[in-house]
Design a protein around this motif. Sequence first.
Motif, PDB file in Angstrom:
ATOM      1  N   ASP A  56       0.834  -1.195   0.000  1.00 31.79           N
ATOM      2  CA  ASP A  56       0.000   0.000   0.000  1.00 31.79           C
ATOM      3  C   ASP A  56       0.877   1.257   0.000  1.00 31.79           C
ATOM      4  OD1 ASP A  56      -2.793   0.555  -0.128  1.00 31.79           O
ATOM      5  OD2 ASP A  56      -2.658   1.458   1.863  1.00 31.79           O
ATOM      6  N   HIS A  57       1.936   1.241   0.802  1.00 42.59           N
ATOM      7  CA  HIS A  57       2.858   2.375   0.863  1.00 42.59           C
ATOM      8  C   HIS A  57       3.503   2.612  -0.503  1.00 42.59           C
ATOM      9  CE1 HIS A  57       5.684   5.239   2.482  1.00 42.59           C
ATOM     10  NE2 HIS A  57       6.708   4.494   2.103  1.00 42.59           N
ATOM     11  N   ALA A  58       3.943   1.544  -1.147  1.00 40.81           N
ATOM     12  CA  ALA A  58       4.585   1.668  -2.461  1.00 40.81           C
ATOM     13  C   ALA A  58       3.602   2.186  -3.498  1.00 40.81           C
ATOM     14  CB  ALA A  58       5.161   0.321  -2.894  1.00 40.81           C
ATOM     15  N   ASP A  59       2.388   1.671  -3.475  1.00 38.07           N
ATOM     16  CA  ASP A  59       1.388   2.072  -4.469  1.00 38.07           C
ATOM     17  C   ASP A  59       0.820   3.463  -4.234  1.00 38.07           C
ATOM     18  OD1 ASP A  59       1.708  -0.317  -5.767  1.00 38.07           O
ATOM     19  OD2 ASP A  59      -0.143  -1.219  -5.023  1.00 38.07           O
ATOM     20  N   ASP A  60       0.925   3.977  -3.021  1.00 38.28           N
ATOM     21  CA  ASP A  60       0.353   5.278  -2.721  1.00 38.28           C
ATOM     22  C   ASP A  60       1.452   6.311  -2.497  1.00 38.28           C
ATOM     23  OD1 ASP A  60      -1.667   7.190  -2.185  1.00 38.28           O
ATOM     24  OD2 ASP A  60      -1.463   6.822  -0.037  1.00 38.28           O
ATOM     25  N   CYS A  61       2.118   6.235  -1.368  1.00 40.70           N
ATOM     26  CA  CYS A  61       3.086   7.258  -0.963  1.00 40.70           C
ATOM     27  C   CYS A  61       4.283   7.346  -1.915  1.00 40.70           C
ATOM     28  CB  CYS A  61       3.564   6.998   0.459  1.00 40.70           C
ATOM     29  SG  CYS A  61       2.221   6.932   1.656  1.00 40.70           S
ATOM     30  N   VAL A  62       4.871   6.196  -2.229  1.00 37.35           N
ATOM     31  CA  VAL A  62       6.049   6.200  -3.097  1.00 37.35           C
ATOM     32  C   VAL A  62       5.663   6.638  -4.499  1.00 37.35           C
ATOM     33  CG1 VAL A  62       7.883   4.768  -4.089  1.00 37.35           C
ATOM     34  CG2 VAL A  62       7.213   4.463  -1.695  1.00 37.35           C
ATOM     35  N   ALA A  73      11.460  14.626  -1.958  1.00 42.78           N
ATOM     36  CA  ALA A  73      10.411  13.669  -1.569  1.00 42.78           C
ATOM     37  C   ALA A  73      10.743  12.275  -2.088  1.00 42.78           C
ATOM     38  CB  ALA A  73       9.055  14.122  -2.095  1.00 42.78           C
ATOM     39  N   GLN A  74      11.258  12.203  -3.298  1.00 42.66           N
ATOM     40  CA  GLN A  74      11.626  10.913  -3.879  1.00 42.66           C
ATOM     41  C   GLN A  74      12.736  10.254  -3.063  1.00 42.66           C
ATOM     42  OE1 GLN A  74      12.609  12.209  -7.813  1.00 42.66           O
ATOM     43  NE2 GLN A  74      10.498  12.044  -8.556  1.00 42.66           N
ATOM     44  N   ARG A  75      13.765  11.039  -2.691  1.00 38.31           N
ATOM     45  CA  ARG A  75      14.859  10.506  -1.878  1.00 38.31           C
ATOM     46  C   ARG A  75      14.354  10.032  -0.521  1.00 38.31           C
ATOM     47  NH1 ARG A  75      17.577  13.823  -4.753  1.00 38.31           N
ATOM     48  NH2 ARG A  75      18.097  15.742  -3.729  1.00 38.31           N
ATOM     49  N   GLN A  76      13.464  10.821   0.076  1.00 37.18           N
ATOM     50  CA  GLN A  76      12.930  10.457   1.395  1.00 37.18           C
ATOM     51  C   GLN A  76      12.180   9.126   1.330  1.00 37.18           C
ATOM     52  OE1 GLN A  76       9.931  13.078   2.963  1.00 37.18           O
ATOM     53  NE2 GLN A  76       9.751  11.934   4.858  1.00 37.18           N
ATOM     54  N   LYS A  77      11.324   8.970   0.340  1.00 37.02           N
ATOM     55  CA  LYS A  77      10.558   7.719   0.217  1.00 37.02           C
ATOM     56  C   LYS A  77      11.485   6.546  -0.092  1.00 37.02           C
ATOM     57  CE  LYS A  77       6.773   9.647   1.144  1.00 37.02           C
ATOM     58  NZ  LYS A  77       6.374   9.619   2.531  1.00 37.02           N
ATOM     59  N   PHE A  78      12.515   6.790  -0.909  1.00 45.14           N
ATOM     60  CA  PHE A  78      13.472   5.729  -1.204  1.00 45.14           C
ATOM     61  C   PHE A  78      14.206   5.322   0.067  1.00 45.14           C
ATOM     62  CE2 PHE A  78      17.657   4.178  -2.556  1.00 45.14           C
ATOM     63  CZ  PHE A  78      17.254   3.125  -3.351  1.00 45.14           C
ATOM     64  N   ARG A  79      14.639   6.317   0.880  1.00 44.37           N
ATOM     65  CA  ARG A  79      15.327   6.015   2.137  1.00 44.37           C
ATOM     66  C   ARG A  79      14.417   5.230   3.082  1.00 44.37           C
ATOM     67  NH1 ARG A  79      16.286  11.311   3.319  1.00 44.37           N
ATOM     68  NH2 ARG A  79      17.314  12.064   1.483  1.00 44.37           N
ATOM     69  N   GLU A  80      13.130   5.590   3.113  1.00 43.95           N
ATOM     70  CA  GLU A  80      12.183   4.843   3.961  1.00 43.95           C
ATOM     71  C   GLU A  80      12.143   3.373   3.560  1.00 43.95           C
ATOM     72  OE1 GLU A  80       8.880   8.337   4.919  1.00 43.95           O
ATOM     73  OE2 GLU A  80       8.415   6.784   3.452  1.00 43.95           O
ATOM     74  N   LEU A  81      12.061   3.121   2.261  1.00 45.79           N
ATOM     75  CA  LEU A  81      12.014   1.734   1.789  1.00 45.79           C
ATOM     76  C   LEU A  81      13.300   0.988   2.137  1.00 45.79           C
ATOM     77  CD1 LEU A  81      10.342   2.146  -1.724  1.00 45.79           C
ATOM     78  CD2 LEU A  81       9.321   1.179   0.347  1.00 45.79           C
ATOM     79  N   VAL A  82      14.445   1.628   1.941  1.00 43.31           N
ATOM     80  CA  VAL A  82      15.718   0.991   2.265  1.00 43.31           C
ATOM     81  C   VAL A  82      15.777   0.676   3.755  1.00 43.31           C
ATOM     82  CG1 VAL A  82      18.222   1.360   2.406  1.00 43.31           C
ATOM     83  CG2 VAL A  82      16.972   1.961   0.304  1.00 43.31           C
ATOM     84  N   ASN A  83      15.344   1.612   4.604  1.00 41.39           N
ATOM     85  CA  ASN A  83      15.347   1.384   6.051  1.00 41.39           C
ATOM     86  C   ASN A  83      14.463   0.204   6.434  1.00 41.39           C
ATOM     87  OD1 ASN A  83      17.127   3.489   6.535  1.00 41.39           O
ATOM     88  ND2 ASN A  83      15.509   4.974   6.933  1.00 41.39           N
ATOM     89  N   ILE A  84      13.307   0.114   5.808  1.00 39.33           N
ATOM     90  CA  ILE A  84      12.407  -1.013   6.087  1.00 39.33           C
ATOM     91  C   ILE A  84      13.063  -2.322   5.682  1.00 39.33           C
ATOM     92  CG2 ILE A  84      10.245  -2.123   5.341  1.00 39.33           C
ATOM     93  CD1 ILE A  84       9.840   0.055   7.433  1.00 39.33           C
ATOM     94  N   PHE A  85      13.657  -2.362   4.488  1.00 41.66           N
ATOM     95  CA  PHE A  85      14.306  -3.592   4.036  1.00 41.66           C
ATOM     96  C   PHE A  85      15.485  -3.968   4.941  1.00 41.66           C
ATOM     97  CE2 PHE A  85      12.309  -2.543  -0.177  1.00 41.66           C
ATOM     98  CZ  PHE A  85      11.413  -3.585  -0.154  1.00 41.66           C
ATOM     99  N   GLU A  86      16.216  -2.968   5.415  1.00 42.62           N
ATOM    100  CA  GLU A  86      17.306  -3.262   6.342  1.00 42.62           C
ATOM    101  C   GLU A  86      16.776  -3.924   7.608  1.00 42.62           C
ATOM    102  OE1 GLU A  86      19.155   0.539   6.999  1.00 42.62           O
ATOM    103  OE2 GLU A  86      20.571   0.255   5.348  1.00 42.62           O
TER     104      GLU A  86
END
Length: 90
Positions: A56-62, A73-86
């Motif tokens: 849902d986050h990827a399909d909406d926020c990202v 904003a793009q960098r922030q969302k990318f960093r969020e995804l990387v942090n989650i995967f870590e």
Amino acid sequence: MNQRKQAALHRLARIEGQVRGVIRMIEEDRYCVDILNQTMAIRSALAQVEVLILQDHADDCVEKAIASNDADAQRQKFRELVNIFEKVCR
């Protein structure tokens, strides 16, 4: 409410019931392996909820950040995804 949110809420309600069941099992001094099997099932169900929320986050926020052409904003969302995967990989 979209289908993923509905599915997440439904799964969380089931997980809530499973947790109450584990509490009862412990109170009733049930066999440890049976309790552990239930806690593993709960963990698996929570992982499925996490996947739904991440989708849902990827399909909406990202997606909105990508469409905005706002590099910050793009960098922030990318960093969020990387942090989650870590966190998932730990």
